[in-house]
Design an enzyme around this catalytic site. Sequence first.
Site, mmCIF file in Angstrom:
data_model
loop_
_atom_site.group_PDB
_atom_site.id
_atom_site.type_symbol
_atom_site.label_atom_id
_atom_site.label_comp_id
_atom_site.label_asym_id
_atom_site.label_seq_id
_atom_site.Cartn_x
_atom_site.Cartn_y
_atom_site.Cartn_z
ATOM 1 N N ARG A 1 42.816 25.208 -44.256
ATOM 2 C CA ARG A 1 43.486 23.964 -44.610
ATOM 3 C C ARG A 1 43.632 23.868 -46.118
ATOM 4 O O ARG A 1 42.753 24.312 -46.863
ATOM 5 C CB ARG A 1 42.689 22.752 -44.120
ATOM 6 C CG ARG A 1 42.554 22.658 -42.620
ATOM 7 C CD ARG A 1 41.822 21.383 -42.205
ATOM 8 N NE ARG A 1 40.563 21.233 -42.894
ATOM 9 C CZ ARG A 1 40.069 20.073 -43.299
ATOM 10 N NH1 ARG A 1 40.746 18.955 -43.123
ATOM 11 N NH2 ARG A 1 38.896 20.007 -43.896
ATOM 12 N N ASP B 1 30.441 23.301 -46.481
ATOM 13 C CA ASP B 1 30.865 22.000 -45.953
ATOM 14 C C ASP B 1 29.806 20.907 -46.109
ATOM 15 O O ASP B 1 30.137 19.732 -46.292
ATOM 16 C CB ASP B 1 31.291 22.125 -44.478
ATOM 17 C CG ASP B 1 30.246 22.807 -43.606
ATOM 18 O OD1 ASP B 1 29.196 23.230 -44.132
ATOM 19 O OD2 ASP B 1 30.481 22.939 -42.394
ATOM 20 N N SER C 1 33.096 28.805 -45.775
ATOM 21 C CA SER C 1 31.993 28.664 -44.816
ATOM 22 C C SER C 1 31.504 30.000 -44.264
ATOM 23 O O SER C 1 31.491 30.230 -43.045
ATOM 24 C CB SER C 1 32.413 27.720 -43.689
ATOM 25 O OG SER C 1 32.720 26.459 -44.217
#
Length: 506
Positions: free
Chosen positions: A108, A227, A174
């Site tokens: 994203r 995150d 991540s």
Amino acid sequence: MGKVVLGVTVGVAVAVCAVAALVVGRRVRSRKKWKRVVGVLKELEESCETTVGRLRQVVDAMAVEMHAGLASEGGSKLKMLLTFVDNLPSGSEKGIFYALDLGGTNFRVLRVELGGQRSELDPDVEQQPIPEQLMTGRSEDLFDFIASSLHRFVEKGNDSVQSSIMKELGFTFSFPVKQTSVSSGVLIKWTKAFAIKDMVGKEVAGALQQALDRKGLNMRVAVLVNDTVGTLALGHYHDADTVAAVIIGTGTNACYWERTDAIIKCQGLLTTSGGMVVNMEWGNFWSSHLPRTSYDIDLDAESPNPNDQGFEKMISGMYLGDIVRRVILRMSEESDVFGPVSSRLYVPFALRTPAMAAMHEDDSPELTKVAKILEDVLDISGVPLKVRKLVVKICDVVTRRAARLAAAGIVGILKKIGRDGSGGITGGRSRSDIKMRRTAVAVEGSLYTQYTMFREYLHEALHEILGEDIARHVVINVTEDGSGTGAALLAASHSSSGSVDNIQLV
């Protein structure tokens, strides 16, 4: 004639007695089978017991392991990783900032415009799948693809691609990384579907920066984060009392704000703020005080990472459904209350946690959702209502343990930083002579946000462990999209403060 009648009467009586004996025999066998199943449930309840005393032992163990992980590398099951993030968003940040969230088969890109004074956040977001060949090819090809997408995204907005003003980017990555500064880190290994060999052991943000430069994008990778750190940033932006962040979803992790002088394994570390965010990697926490069952032991032994992520395997969404499946399987093998043993019960992770939660929260009089999920997911049909109630109880026991242990983990963090009201007393109750400050914890993840019973059990345990007087000072705030919006906010806070240069080793 009388003899014939007598014979018939005796024969009928014998037959009636035989039928009665058969019925009684079946009832006795049925009761024995049910007793065995209830015995399995009772054993589960006892093994999963989380008394307040036991939870306080877990709290103490968490705080001790945190100290050990900060004292030396490898000194604890908790990695206690330095993030070099020494400046959290205050709400006063202004400008347009970007984020890139790469952690799976999709990535994203986000744009956030900040107006100061804790302005409302309304990010522009675009998601794109990563072509399969790029997940196993060359790192240059992957990052060029991402940089091209980011270039197009910037062009669509009001921000000029070739503006003389440097754009700041927060990069959420991540995958396991050894952080070397707030904006750099070395890839330890790929996980999920990625296997780009030439990237392992290389600096991640540098590879992205080179791709951005090749595409002529005037943009700097300001921060490289995971995150959980993004969740803390987002929580702190909205509430300045936020000291920790926890993600409880498919997986679980936590991070918190630590004093620099408490990070003993990195002596001589100086930050302008006097503190730094520490990524605990708390999924790997372990203590003998954790209430472990035979189902947990089997799940761990059969997992791809045995003796690893022990805490995560007891509290996260990835595993709760499978623990319930294992309990139902054992009951099916010891009794026929579920009918013939379904082959689906032998399939690992056949029962996912969302389906388990739906059964747990079924409030229909006949537990129709439970019946449907048993049939659709586990191929178990026609079970009576009392057996469906048994399934709900299994879900309740497993979920309650998970939520209460997560609460103990949160209090463990608060204890480590002196925000639990105990004054550092091991196993102690809160002290009335200690003035408590308002303390906020940011929480993200579907297990907490979408599973009402889990959330209620967690809150209940927090109040039990802390006591009502202290618990009223502790606030749980739900955040959404720490991995995206949180990363953009960190790019803003590290841009405006210039804190890339604020961390020194002396």
